[in-house]
Design an enzyme around this catalytic site. Structure first.
Site, PDB file in Angstrom:
ATOM      1  N   GLY A   1       0.773  -1.239   0.000  1.00 23.00           N
ATOM      2  CA  GLY A   1       0.000   0.000   0.000  1.00 23.00           C
ATOM      3  C   GLY A   1       0.804   1.289   0.000  1.00 23.00           C
TER       4      GLY A   1
ATOM      5  CD  GLU B   1       2.060   0.250   6.981  1.00 21.51           C
ATOM      6  OE1 GLU B   1       1.568   0.448   5.855  1.00 21.51           O
ATOM      7  OE2 GLU B   1       2.018  -0.843   7.558  1.00 21.51           O
ATOM      8  CG  ASP B   2      -1.019   1.945   2.917  1.00 26.41           C
ATOM      9  OD1 ASP B   2      -0.312   1.311   3.717  1.00 26.41           O
ATOM     10  OD2 ASP B   2      -2.026   1.451   2.384  1.00 26.41           O
TER      11      ASP B   2
ATOM     12  CG  ASP C   1      -7.541  -0.106  10.258  1.00 28.86           C
ATOM     13  OD1 ASP C   1      -8.132  -0.349  11.314  1.00 28.86           O
ATOM     14  OD2 ASP C   1      -8.149  -0.038   9.168  1.00 28.86           O
TER      15      ASP C   1
ATOM     16  CE  LYS D   1      -9.908   3.898   7.690  1.00 32.81           C
ATOM     17  NZ  LYS D   1     -10.484   2.625   7.182  1.00 32.81           N
TER      18      LYS D   1
ATOM     19  CG  PHE E   1     -13.679   0.103   2.397  1.00 31.71           C
ATOM     20  CD1 PHE E   1     -14.193  -1.131   2.771  1.00 31.71           C
ATOM     21  CD2 PHE E   1     -12.459   0.128   1.709  1.00 31.71           C
ATOM     22  CE1 PHE E   1     -13.515  -2.312   2.463  1.00 31.71           C
ATOM     23  CE2 PHE E   1     -11.770  -1.040   1.413  1.00 31.71           C
ATOM     24  CZ  PHE E   1     -12.305  -2.264   1.794  1.00 31.71           C
TER      25      PHE E   1
ATOM     26  CG  ASP F   1      -5.693  -3.349  -1.770  1.00 33.99           C
ATOM     27  OD1 ASP F   1      -5.355  -2.914  -0.651  1.00 33.99           O
ATOM     28  OD2 ASP F   1      -5.979  -4.543  -1.962  1.00 33.99           O
TER      29      ASP F   1
ATOM     30  NE  ARG G   1      -2.278  -2.818  -4.171  1.00 34.00           N
ATOM     31  CZ  ARG G   1      -2.304  -3.022  -2.859  1.00 34.00           C
ATOM     32  NH1 ARG G   1      -2.159  -2.016  -2.032  1.00 34.00           N
ATOM     33  NH2 ARG G   1      -2.478  -4.235  -2.365  1.00 34.00           N
TER      34      ARG G   1
HETATM   35  C1  PRP Z   1      -2.634  -2.265   5.240  1.00 31.54           C
HETATM   36  C2  PRP Z   1      -1.647  -1.145   5.475  1.00 31.54           C
HETATM   37  C3  PRP Z   1      -0.953  -1.553   6.729  1.00 31.54           C
HETATM   38  C4  PRP Z   1      -2.012  -2.322   7.481  1.00 31.54           C
HETATM   39  C5  PRP Z   1      -2.589  -1.437   8.515  1.00 31.54           C
HETATM   40  O1  PRP Z   1      -2.003  -3.283   4.542  1.00 31.54           O
HETATM   41  O2  PRP Z   1      -0.744  -0.993   4.415  1.00 31.54           O
HETATM   42  O3  PRP Z   1       0.160  -2.360   6.474  1.00 31.54           O
HETATM   43  O4  PRP Z   1      -3.023  -2.695   6.538  1.00 31.54           O
HETATM   44  O5  PRP Z   1      -3.573  -2.114   9.248  1.00 31.54           O
HETATM   45  P1  PRP Z   1      -3.400  -2.445  10.788  1.00 31.54           P
HETATM   46  O6  PRP Z   1      -3.001  -1.164  11.473  1.00 31.54           O
HETATM   47  O7  PRP Z   1      -4.802  -2.876  11.171  1.00 31.54           O
HETATM   48  O8  PRP Z   1      -2.405  -3.523  10.934  1.00 31.54           O
HETATM   49  P2  PRP Z   1      -2.798  -4.464   3.808  1.00 31.54           P
HETATM   50  O9  PRP Z   1      -2.837  -5.660   4.702  1.00 31.54           O
HETATM   51  O10 PRP Z   1      -4.105  -3.938   3.311  1.00 31.54           O
HETATM   52  O11 PRP Z   1      -1.844  -4.831   2.594  1.00 31.54           O
HETATM   53  P3  PRP Z   1      -1.335  -3.912   1.378  1.00 31.54           P
HETATM   54  O12 PRP Z   1      -0.425  -2.854   1.958  1.00 31.54           O
HETATM   55  O13 PRP Z   1      -0.616  -4.866   0.489  1.00 31.54           O
HETATM   56  O14 PRP Z   1      -2.547  -3.290   0.718  1.00 31.54           O
END
Ligand code: PRP
Length: 180
Positions: free
Chosen positions: A44, A99-100, A103, A131, A152, A159, A165
């Site tokens: 991401g 990080e993107d 969460d 968030k 969302f 994605d 993306r």
């Molecule tokens: C997303 C994002 C972080 C993670 C955050 O990755 O890039 O790595 O979720 O969530 P958390 O704080 O609840 O751990 P994702 O698993 O969607 O994979 P991606 O980066 O390949 O899209």
């Protein structure tokens, strides 16, 4: 032209560019005289990483890591698997994890442990989106692009089922697209 699956644009290309420049300038000031290593957590963060590194006026280095959550991701057990590890040693380095989105905090909670064990000089977290209301682990980002509500969102690297993306903006996905 807005993608038909997008309900609303949350941040335009221009707003993203401007905020990323500000974050880059802040990092440049904070790390003056140092050469931080930026670690992109794939997938991401790849677009944010590309723009952020160009907004930092320091001798940075970059490395990449890919992780994935085990299970459905709704439980707080939060086991994370390393899919791709860093290429270089981080010992003695000033790390900035890029990080993107931050969460639940599970991913970074685990990753911080793994990276700390490798003896870097310091670790900070830079998240484009935060968030905070979703957090279940005690993780705080040192640099945040935007603090957002629990919607969302996709685009600018983020994605849904590996799509969207490449959208140059961050948008809220229409609920019909992902089910409920
Ligand atoms: C997303 C994002 C972080 C993670 C955050 O990755 O890039 O790595 O979720 O969530 P958390 O704080 O609840 O751990 P994702 O698993 O969607 O994979 P991606 O980066 O390949 O899209």
């Amino acid at each position: 032209m807005i993608h038909p699956d997008i309900e609303q644009v949350l941040y335009t290309e221009e707003q993203l560019r401007s905020r990323v420049r500000e974050v880059g300038a802040q990092i440049t000031a904070d790390y003056a005289g140092r050469a931080p290593m930026l670690i992109s957590v794939l997938r991401g963060s790849y677009i944010f990483m590309a723009d952020l590194t160009r907004a930092i006026d320091l001798d940075v280095t970059v490395d990449f890591m890919a992780v994935s959550s085990y299970g459905a991701g709704t439980t707080s057990s939060g086991q994370v698997e390393i899919k791709k590890d860093l290429s270089d040693s981080i010992e003695g380095k000033d790390l900035i994890i890029v990080e993107d989105i931050l969460d639940s905090g599970n991913t970074l909670y685990y990753l911080m442990d793994v990276l700390r064990a490798r003896k870097p000089a310091s670790i900070r977290i830079c998240a484009l989106m935060d968030k905070p209301e979703r957090r279940t682990k005690p993780i705080t980002a040192d640099y945040v692009g935007f603090t957002i509500p629990d919607a969302f969102i996709v685009g600018y690297g983020l994605d849904y089922a590996e799509k969207y993306r490449n959208l140059p903006y961050v948008g809220v996905l229409k609920p019909g697209v992902y089910g409920e």
